[in-house]
Design an enzyme around this catalytic site. Structure first.
Site, short mmCIF file in Angstrom:
data_model
loop_
_atom_site.label_atom_id
_atom_site.label_comp_id
_atom_site.label_asym_id
_atom_site.label_seq_id
_atom_site.Cartn_x
_atom_site.Cartn_y
_atom_site.Cartn_z
N GLU A 92 0.87 -1.09 -0.01
CA GLU A 92 0.12 -0.25 -0.15
C GLU A 92 0.78 1.35 0.08
O GLU A 92 1.95 1.11 0.49
CB GLU A 92 -0.95 -0.08 1.32
N CYS A 105 3.56 8.33 0.96
CA CYS A 105 4.23 7.30 2.03
C CYS A 105 4.20 6.00 1.19
O CYS A 105 3.24 5.72 0.68
CB CYS A 105 3.15 7.38 2.95
N CYS A 112 6.50 -7.11 7.18
CA CYS A 112 7.53 -6.44 7.83
C CYS A 112 8.09 -7.80 8.96
O CYS A 112 7.16 -8.21 9.65
CB CYS A 112 7.20 -5.22 8.66
N CYS A 116 6.58 -5.21 15.42
CA CYS A 116 6.27 -4.05 16.48
C CYS A 116 4.71 -4.55 17.01
O CYS A 116 3.80 -4.52 16.05
CB CYS A 116 6.49 -2.84 15.83
N CYS A 119 1.71 -2.37 15.64
CA CYS A 119 1.67 -2.03 14.04
C CYS A 119 0.89 -3.02 13.44
O CYS A 119 1.16 -4.29 13.60
CB CYS A 119 3.10 -1.87 13.72
N GLY A 161 6.86 -2.06 5.96
CA GLY A 161 8.28 -2.72 6.00
C GLY A 161 9.22 -1.82 6.83
O GLY A 161 9.05 -0.66 7.04
N GLU A 162 10.56 -2.32 6.69
CA GLU A 162 11.61 -1.77 7.18
C GLU A 162 12.55 -1.35 6.18
O GLU A 162 13.28 -2.09 5.77
CB GLU A 162 12.08 -2.49 8.54
N LEU A 216 10.54 5.75 17.97
CA LEU A 216 11.36 5.67 19.27
C LEU A 216 10.13 5.06 20.21
O LEU A 216 10.60 3.92 20.64
CB LEU A 216 11.57 7.08 19.74
N ASN A 292 -3.14 4.72 16.30
CA ASN A 292 -4.16 4.39 15.44
C ASN A 292 -4.88 3.18 15.93
O ASN A 292 -4.00 2.29 15.58
CB ASN A 292 -3.88 4.64 14.11
N CYS A 335 -1.13 5.93 10.03
CA CYS A 335 0.24 5.18 10.45
C CYS A 335 -0.23 3.79 11.00
O CYS A 335 -1.20 3.91 12.02
CB CYS A 335 1.16 6.00 11.54
#
Ligand code: SAH
Length: 366
Positions: A92, A105, A112, A116, A119, A161-162, A216, A292, A335
């Site tokens: 996306e 974005c 990913c 996390c 997420c 993804g990272e 962070l 979110n 996000c």
């Protein structure tokens, strides 16, 4: 047909390749201008090229790597699109129009690997790395969705993804974004975000002078270990030590930090005070993003007054802080909500979805 992808080759490298093949380098520039400047992907329409070269291009390159599977328009102008690659993998991308800019974005991986806990992309697991051409093609496909007269002015690598786990593909893509014959973007209009893959931070910034953003989300290892499991490998002192050692940081060129505010987890006054101490003396800008909500997590955003109180402590502590207004949440484009909600009928017959589905009909992201 396994042709090389034109958008995977930055314009300066394309020039080199043309020279090596005995073609004039300016032909490479002409092609780049058609593709990136004018959005033309059919060599037949590149009218200033000799017919013979047009045919040769057609036979030797692939000009398009993604197709728009679906586009959702938010009431606030945000546009989220699901883009499909030729192996049926779906990622996306999100367009965020504002008064003075339009930010895109982009995603760098299918799913990913970092998991996390807050997420939605993390819940998906890892599919595969995107190729450079697929990263660049997100700009091409998304630009076509913009209303007349609007163009992409900023790009943030904050989708699925990272990015720092896919640097060999991210770096050439950014080169194409910055190159005068590519998208000709100023380096300060491109931001690459990382959850803290420490060994890749210096290599990224040595290769390309983009803005660095760091996710962070916590001021203690105890909390960050839970939110960003990568913290167990690269804890806060290692991460912050690396950032403090970066050359060329200044108030004009700060490190950007993202801090997702989660009720009862990282939103106390004490957390805010720790954050002030942690970032003291480091040129930085901090973005607070109220959590979110999505189906893969029970975390909630704090009440508005708790978020304001948190921000107040940071501002009084001397940190440049913004409380980000969430965009596109009505279409799950905010996000951590990038969820490839792929309907069965959108999948090519007989093919499985590329990324593991976390919950029925949900995949996801940044
Ligand atoms: N992997 C990179 C790129 C993704 S950026 C990174 O972590 O920086 C996407 C940003 O959105 C990250 O800061 C991520 O932590 C944040 N995010 C993820 N899920 C979120 C959620 N549900 N609410 C608010 N922010 C979230």
């Amino acid at each position: 047909m396994n042709l090389p992808e034109l958008k995977g080759v930055p314009p300066d490298v394309l020039r080199e390749q043309f020279r090596e093949q005995g073609l004039p380098a300016y032909r490479a520039d002409q092609i780049a201008s058609w593709v990136y400047g004018r959005g033309i992907e059919d060599p037949e329409q590149m009218t200033d090229l000799p017919q013979e070269l047009r045919e040769r291009l057609n036979e030797s390159w692939r000009f398009r790597s993604l197709d728009v599977l679906r586009a959702d328009h938010s009431t606030d102008g945000t546009i989220k699109a699901a883009l499909r690659a030729d192996d049926a993998a779906v990622v996306e991308a999100v367009l965020i129009p504002e008064e003075d800019r339009t930010t895109l974005c982009v995603s760098t991986q299918v799913g990913c690997p970092l998991a996390c806990s807050f997420c939605a992309t993390g819940a998906l697991g890892f599919g595969r790395n995107l190729r450079s051409a697929e990263i660049v093609d997100q700009l091409c496909r998304m630009a076509e969705l913009l209303p007349e007269g609007r163009r992409i002015t900023n790009v943030v690598f904050m989708g699925m993804g990272e990015p720092l786990l896919n640097l060999p593909q991210v770096i050439p893509a950014v080169r194409t974004l910055l190159h005068p014959k590519g998208f000709a973007m100023a380096p300060r209009r491109v931001t690459v975000s990382t959850a803290g893959v420490v060994p890749q931070i210096a290599p990224l910034l040595e290769a390309i002078p983009v803005n660095l953003a760091v996710s962070l989300h916590a001021a203690t290892d105890e909390v960050r270990d839970v939110l960003v499991p990568l913290n167990k490998r690269f804890p806060l002192d290692v991460l912050l030590g690396t950032l403090r050692g970066l050359p060329r940081l200044s108030r004009r060129h700060p490190v950007f930090f993202e801090y997702t505010l989660i009720e009862g987890v990282n939103d106390s006054v004490e957390d805010a005070r720790r954050l002030v101490r942690l970032l003291e003396g480091l040129p930085s800008k901090l973005n607070l993003i109220p959590m979110n909500e999505h189906g893969d997590s029970d975390y909630r955003p704090p009440a508005p007054e708790v978020a304001s109180r948190f921000m107040g402590v940071l501002v009084r502590g001397g940190l440049t802080t913004t409380l980000r207004r969430s965009r596109g949440s009505d279409i799950d484009a905010a996000c951590g909500q990038l969820a490839v909600r792929q309907l069965p009928e959108e999948r090519p017959a007989g093919r499985k979805p590329a990324a593991p589905q976390a919950a029925p009909g949900r995949a996801s992201s940044g």
